[in-house]
Write a protein that holds these residues in place. Structure first.
Motif, PDB file in Angstrom:
ATOM      1  N   ALA A   1      -0.814   9.691  22.621  1.00 38.02           N
ATOM      2  CA  ALA A   1       0.319   9.338  23.470  1.00 38.02           C
ATOM      3  C   ALA A   1      -0.037   9.457  24.950  1.00 38.02           C
ATOM      4  O   ALA A   1      -0.511  10.501  25.389  1.00 38.02           O
ATOM      5  N   VAL A   2       0.184   8.375  25.695  1.00 36.40           N
ATOM      6  CA  VAL A   2       0.148   8.442  27.154  1.00 36.40           C
ATOM      7  C   VAL A   2       1.610   8.505  27.584  1.00 36.40           C
ATOM      8  O   VAL A   2       2.313   7.500  27.622  1.00 36.40           O
ATOM      9  N   ILE A   3       2.084   9.726  27.855  1.00 34.28           N
ATOM     10  CA  ILE A   3       3.518   9.985  28.060  1.00 34.28           C
ATOM     11  C   ILE A   3       3.867   9.919  29.548  1.00 34.28           C
ATOM     12  O   ILE A   3       3.321  10.666  30.366  1.00 34.28           O
ATOM     13  N   TRP A   4       4.773   9.010  29.882  1.00 32.31           N
ATOM     14  CA  TRP A   4       5.208   8.809  31.269  1.00 32.31           C
ATOM     15  C   TRP A   4       6.588   9.420  31.486  1.00 32.31           C
ATOM     16  O   TRP A   4       7.447   9.349  30.596  1.00 32.31           O
TER      17      TRP A   4
ATOM     18  N   GLY B   1       6.725   8.479  37.338  1.00 35.41           N
ATOM     19  CA  GLY B   1       5.437   7.793  37.244  1.00 35.41           C
ATOM     20  C   GLY B   1       4.270   8.733  36.985  1.00 35.41           C
ATOM     21  O   GLY B   1       3.116   8.401  37.283  1.00 35.41           O
ATOM     22  N   GLU B   2       4.567   9.906  36.416  1.00 33.08           N
ATOM     23  CA  GLU B   2       3.525  10.878  36.092  1.00 33.08           C
ATOM     24  C   GLU B   2       3.212  10.847  34.592  1.00 33.08           C
ATOM     25  O   GLU B   2       4.047  10.425  33.785  1.00 33.08           O
ATOM     26  N   ILE B   3       2.018  11.309  34.246  1.00 27.81           N
ATOM     27  CA  ILE B   3       1.545  11.317  32.861  1.00 27.81           C
ATOM     28  C   ILE B   3       1.321  12.763  32.428  1.00 27.81           C
ATOM     29  O   ILE B   3       0.806  13.582  33.206  1.00 27.81           O
ATOM     30  N   LEU B   4       1.690  13.073  31.199  1.00 32.26           N
ATOM     31  CA  LEU B   4       1.554  14.443  30.675  1.00 32.26           C
ATOM     32  C   LEU B   4       0.203  14.602  29.980  1.00 32.26           C
ATOM     33  O   LEU B   4      -0.128  13.847  29.062  1.00 32.26           O
ATOM     34  N   ILE B   5      -0.571  15.581  30.426  1.00 32.59           N
ATOM     35  CA  ILE B   5      -1.855  15.883  29.785  1.00 32.59           C
ATOM     36  C   ILE B   5      -1.865  17.355  29.388  1.00 32.59           C
ATOM     37  O   ILE B   5      -1.140  18.176  29.951  1.00 32.59           O
TER      38      ILE B   5
ATOM     39  N   TRP C   1      -9.367  18.586  29.109  1.00 31.99           N
ATOM     40  CA  TRP C   1      -8.026  18.011  29.109  1.00 31.99           C
ATOM     41  C   TRP C   1      -8.020  16.756  28.237  1.00 31.99           C
ATOM     42  O   TRP C   1      -9.059  16.124  28.028  1.00 31.99           O
ATOM     43  N   GLU C   2      -6.842  16.405  27.743  1.00 37.42           N
ATOM     44  CA  GLU C   2      -6.735  15.222  26.884  1.00 37.42           C
ATOM     45  C   GLU C   2      -5.321  14.683  26.915  1.00 37.42           C
ATOM     46  O   GLU C   2      -4.393  15.332  27.413  1.00 37.42           O
ATOM     47  N   PHE C   3      -5.177  13.481  26.374  1.00 39.11           N
ATOM     48  CA  PHE C   3      -3.853  12.930  26.126  1.00 39.11           C
ATOM     49  C   PHE C   3      -3.423  13.421  24.743  1.00 39.11           C
ATOM     50  O   PHE C   3      -4.197  13.316  23.787  1.00 39.11           O
TER      51      PHE C   3
ATOM     52  N   ARG D   1       0.132  19.645  32.180  1.00 41.57           N
ATOM     53  CA  ARG D   1       0.321  19.202  33.560  1.00 41.57           C
ATOM     54  C   ARG D   1       0.929  17.798  33.570  1.00 41.57           C
ATOM     55  O   ARG D   1       0.518  16.938  32.788  1.00 41.57           O
ATOM     56  N   TRP D   2       1.868  17.579  34.469  1.00 43.01           N
ATOM     57  CA  TRP D   2       2.293  16.223  34.822  1.00 43.01           C
ATOM     58  C   TRP D   2       1.435  15.788  36.002  1.00 43.01           C
ATOM     59  O   TRP D   2       1.407  16.482  37.027  1.00 43.01           O
TER      60      TRP D   2
END
Length: 359
Positions: free
Chosen positions: A240-243, A247-251, A264-266, A334-335
């Motif tokens: 999942a590439v979570i937005w 406009g931030e992505i959760l890793i 770190w990873e998605f 992290r976002w």
């Protein structure tokens, strides 16, 4: 008595290898120093990795971490980022931990006693022998993959090397040139890397051809014997590439121990039997992060092979809906903005996802 236990044979093997190495040995950056830290870094990087790949990493590493105290005080994120692409990340984590141990127990000075060196994380007999012989010219033998192959052919070993480790260590110890251990060990590694190669060894150019039993019996392409290998297991993974609305992505950061530890990873996980990719991603994100998401468009599919298994990453854009993200199965979350992704150390397969996101 085995032929390789004969003192005349031992002397001939040592002399011919030393002469060959002096004429044909490789000119490598870590060969021009006796600094044990520099040699240690090269030995660890060369585990599982080819010389041509290692050289630029070696220079970058020493530029960033010029000595043991600097490495000991550096953040794991910075260390893993510099290691990114070399693989087998436990090596970098062990270098960091070992540097901290040397800093605390030996005032940042690499120990010269084999027993002390063997207590350092990530250092076994071969790595210790490589460091101590190259840095201090100590008579300590080695047995890496190249050396196993050379010795297996020399004595025409009748079983796979992994089933004869004790015997190979005895041979390595017996043949070690105690007067010139630095040249002998480096020559032995070079012999395996450049002449006694896995396939099509250049036997006519080998300084040990006169004594090589595999060559005598024309078995050099059949030795070392291999154990039959099983097909690699294959895992289908939903990623999942979570937005969020900003406009931030959760890793998330993987646990330090285990495969790809500290990277770190998605987020995502294994697709269960009879489960759709979307259902897998929703389930995994709720289990791992405690949040609700909506699975959107397909982003990319990536096939990647590790040592013991293969994976297919099915990557989808996802929209964050509700819940407070929690690192239930990871170290931290992290976002981040898409342009910040390059600042974090990611596994190689994940870097392909970043390339597509950032464009």
């Amino acid at each position: 008595m085995e032929f390789w236990e004969n003192s005349t044979v031992i002397h001939s093997l040592q002399r011919s290898l030393r002469e060959w190495y002096q004429a044909q040995g490789r000119d490598l950056p870590w060969r021009s120093t006796t600094n044990p830290y520099h040699i240690w870094v090269s030995e660890v990087m060369l585990q599982q990795t080819q010389v041509s790949t290692v050289i630029p990493y070696y220079y970058r590493w020493l530029n960033q971490f010029p000595d043991i105290p600097t490495l000991a005080e550096s953040s794991l994120d910075l260390i893993l980022k510099l290691w990114e692409g070399l693989g087998y990340y436990a090596r970098a984590r062990n270098l960091h931990r070992a540097a901290q141990q040397v800093a605390s127990e030996y005032q940042g000075i690499f120990p010269q006693e084999l027993e002390k060196v063997l207590t350092l994380p990530g250092i076994g007999r071969t790595t210790a022998g490589g460091i101590l012989s190259a840095a201090f010219n100590q008579p300590v033998s080695i047995l890496d993959g190249n050396v196993k192959r050379v010795l297996a052919r020399l004595v025409s070993l009748e079983q796979p090397p992994q089933k004869a480790i004790k015997q190979l260590w005895v041979i390595s110890d017996t043949l070690l040139d105690k007067k010139h251990p630095r040249e002998y060990n480096q020559g032995l590694m070079d012999l395996g890397a450049t002449i006694c190669t896995p396939s099509q060894p250049a036997c006519l150019l080998c300084p040990w051809s006169e004594f090589c039993q595999a060559l005598q019996y024309n078995l050099q392409t059949k030795i070392p014997m291999r154990e039959p290998s099983s097909p690699l297991p294959h895992k289908e993974i939903g990623v999942a590439v979570i937005w969020n609305d900003q406009g931030e992505i959760l890793i998330d950061r993987r646990p330090e121990e285990g495969l790809l530890g500290g990277l770190w990873e998605f987020p995502g996980g294994k697709i269960e039997a009879n489960e759709t990719i979307a259902a897998c991603i929703q389930r995994e994100i709720e289990e791992e992060l405690g949040i609700k998401i909506e699975v959107g468009e397909h982003l990319i599919t990536i096939n990647h092979a590790y040592t013991h298994f293969r994976v297919t990453l099915n990557v989808y854009h996802c929209q964050y809906l509700q819940g407070e993200p929690q690192p239930l199965e990871s170290q931290e979350l992290r976002w981040v903005k898409p342009e910040q992704l390059s600042e974090f150390p990611f596994p190689k397969a994940n870097t392909k996802i970043i390339e597509v996101i950032v464009g």
